[in-house]
Structure formats: C-alpha cells, structure tokens
Design a protein around this motif. Structure first.
Motif, PDB file in Angstrom:
ATOM      1  N   GLU A  34    -101.850   3.571  32.199  1.00 17.59           N
ATOM      2  CA  GLU A  34    -101.987   4.475  31.496  1.00 17.59           C
ATOM      3  C   GLU A  34    -102.042   3.969  29.846  1.00 17.59           C
ATOM      4  N   ILE A  35    -101.641   2.855  29.570  1.00 17.47           N
ATOM      5  CA  ILE A  35    -101.497   2.146  28.316  1.00 17.47           C
ATOM      6  C   ILE A  35    -102.857   1.712  27.923  1.00 17.47           C
ATOM      7  N   ILE A  36    -103.333   0.853  29.261  1.00 10.16           N
ATOM      8  CA  ILE A  36    -104.787   0.432  29.147  1.00 10.16           C
ATOM      9  C   ILE A  36    -105.652   1.399  28.854  1.00 10.16           C
ATOM     10  N   ASN A  37    -105.605   2.403  29.608  1.00 10.69           N
ATOM     11  CA  ASN A  37    -106.592   3.627  29.554  1.00 10.69           C
ATOM     12  C   ASN A  37    -106.838   4.075  28.080  1.00 10.69           C
ATOM     13  N   ASN A  38    -105.452   4.348  27.712  1.00 16.55           N
ATOM     14  CA  ASN A  38    -105.265   4.768  26.204  1.00 16.55           C
ATOM     15  C   ASN A  38    -105.887   3.874  25.053  1.00 16.55           C
ATOM     16  N   ASN A  39    -105.622   2.730  25.486  1.00 20.69           N
ATOM     17  CA  ASN A  39    -106.029   1.716  24.132  1.00 20.69           C
ATOM     18  C   ASN A  39    -107.601   0.957  24.411  1.00 20.69           C
ATOM     19  N   LYS A  40    -108.411   1.444  25.427  1.00 22.23           N
ATOM     20  CA  LYS A  40    -109.499   0.768  25.605  1.00 22.23           C
ATOM     21  C   LYS A  40    -110.375   0.890  24.539  1.00 22.23           C
ATOM     22  N   GLU A  41    -110.660   2.176  23.933  1.00 22.73           N
ATOM     23  CA  GLU A  41    -111.473   2.060  22.807  1.00 22.73           C
ATOM     24  C   GLU A  41    -111.058   1.205  21.544  1.00 22.73           C
ATOM     25  N   LEU A  42    -109.609   1.224  21.445  1.00 24.87           N
ATOM     26  CA  LEU A  42    -109.106   0.222  20.443  1.00 24.87           C
ATOM     27  C   LEU A  42    -109.768  -1.256  20.582  1.00 24.87           C
TER      28      LEU A  42
END
Length: 298
Positions: free
Chosen positions: A154-162
């Motif tokens: 979940e964290i990786i998906n949320n921070n992919k754009e960053l």
C-alpha cells in the motif's frame, strides 16, 4: 612382705610385656604356629596319653628322636613364609585391585549408559516441546509478515508518483552538476595542478639539500658539480664526465647517492665499456633549476 609381693608382681608384668612384644614379631609367631602344626602327634600324645610323665618323655625320646627335623623344618618354613608373605600379599592385592577396577569400570559404564538414556529421553521431551513452540512462533510471524507485506504494498503504491518525481529531480540535478563541472574544470585545473607540481618540486629540493648538508666538504664539491652538469643538459652523461670536472673523483659515488635515492637521475650501465650513464628525470630537471635559482651555491 608387701614390697616383695609388689616386686614379684612387677617382674611378672614385665615378663608378660616382653613375651607379648616378642610374640608380635612375625617370625616368632609364624614359627610357633608351624612348630605346633608340624609336631601335632607329639603334642597329642603328651596331652591325651595317661601314662606317667616320665614314661611319656622316654617314649617321645625313643620314638621321635629326629629333633633337628622336628625343630629345624618349622624354623625354615617360618623364615620362608615371612620372606615370601609380602610378595604373596602383593600378588593377592594386585589380583583384587584388577577385579575391583574391572568391576568399577563396569559400574561406570552402566551408569554412563543410563545417563545417556535419560539424557536422550529428556532431550526428546524438550525437543518436542521446543518444536511445538517454534511452530507456534513461525505461524505468528507468518501472520505478522503478511500484514507487513500488505502495508508495504500500500505504501509503495501510494508513493510511486513521488519516487518518479524524485528520480526526475535527481537526473536533472546530476545533469546540472556535470554541466557545472565541465564549465569550471579547465579553470580549476589550470590553477591547482601547477601549484601541486610546484609544491612537490620545493619539497624534493629541500630533501636533496638536507642530504647535501650531511656530506663532508670533498663530497659536497662533487655534489655541486653533478648538480650543475645535470641542470645544464637533458642528455646522458657518464661518471667519467663528472670525474674530469672535480678534484675529488673518488667521492663521485657518495655524491651521486642522494640524487639516485630521490629518483632525480636515471642511470644506465654499458657492460661493454663498463661505464655508468646518468640522465636527469623531469622532476630532477625542475628540482635542479629550483635549487640553482633559489639556493646559495658556491
């Protein structure tokens, strides 16, 4: 009367003590036993025969007249027994100790086997309990690990754009650094590199001059001639050239040592004519020029 009675009593007591002490001697005790056993027939005859004592004595003398055998053989047997008894006792003790040690080893072996068996049983029980505990811990860790994996996804998906933005910024920054380095490298190198070379020349000159100060006067004069020759040429020159320009040619080897140690002169030996040639290195040439211009050379 009382004094006489006491003296007789004391005398009897002393005789008893002396007799007891003598009977304690192994030879005497053994001899008495063997003598009694060996002459059993005479003793029984004297005890149980009801004839007059005189008749019994006469009978013994006539019938048992081998007195030396009756007395000597028991004495010999007593001496042999007393002498051999310690050896026999050692043999008996050795046999007993052998059986005792063997028995002790058997007991220890049995105890060791029992201890190993008990240890294996205890280890089996403990191992079963430990395996069960480990199994429970593994199940618990697996559950926790799955939860952590889900959270990480979940964290990786949320921070992919960053992450993509950071990557782009990093690439832009790297390109800017490359452009900056390319723009300033020529100017910086033109200042830094000469300064480094100049510092190395100064340090080498100082070391060479320190070696010069440690030489004697004759070697110093040869040193100065070598320095002048090497400063004036870029070609090879021989040691004979040095010797012709100095008044102390025998000191040429000592004078050349500081130059060779600091790698200011490279050398080459010609075995055909047996002559050593020298040529100043690039650092040596710069060092010699620095010394000529900055040091007081006579």
């Amino acid at each position: 009367m009382k004094d006489i009675s006491d003296e007789i009593k004391n005398s009897l007591d002393n005789h008893k003590i002396n007799l007891s002490n003598r009977l304690k001697i192994p030879v005497i005790t053994t001899y008495c036993c063997v003598l009694t056993l060996f002459n059993w027939d005479i003793i029984l005859y004297l005890i149980y025969n009801k004839a007059e004592i005189l008749q019994r004595i006469i009978f013994v003398k006539e019938k048992f007249n081998n007195i030396y055998i009756r007395v000597g053989v028991p004495l010999l047997l007593a001496i042999l027994y007393t002498a051999l008894f310690p050896i026999i006792q050692i043999g008996i003790n050795y046999c007993l100790s052998y059986f005792k040690n063997h028995n002790t080893n058997l007991i220890r072996k049995e105890e060791l086997e029992n201890a190993k068996h008990q240890f294996q049983i205890q280890q089996t029980i403990t191992g079963t309990q430990t395996l069960q505990q480990l199994s429970n811990q593994i199940d618990s860790l697996a559950i926790n690990n799955q939860k952590l994996l889900d959270e990480n996804k979940e964290i990786i998906n949320n921070n992919k754009e960053l992450l993509e933005q950071v990557k782009n910024l990093k690439n832009n920054l790297s390109q800017m650094e490359i452009n900056y380095i390319d723009a300033s490298s020529t100017k910086e190198n033109s200042i830094i590199i000469p300064n480094i070379i100049q510092k190395e020349i100064e340090n080498t000159a100082n070391k060479l001059w320190e070696n010069y100060e440690e030489l004697d006067d004759k070697t110093k004069s040869v040193f100065i001639e070598i320095l002048k020759i090497a400063q004036m040429t870029n070609e090879w020159f021989s040691d004979s050239t040095i010797e012709t320009k100095t008044i102390f040619p025998e000191n040429t080897g000592l004078a050349l040592t500081p130059f060779e140690n600091l790698k200011l002169l490279e050398s080459s030996y010609d075995p055909d004519i047996k002559v050593e040639y020298y040529k100043p290195t690039k650092l040596g040439k710069e060092t010699f020029n620095y010394i000529i211009n900055n040091y007081n050379i006579n």
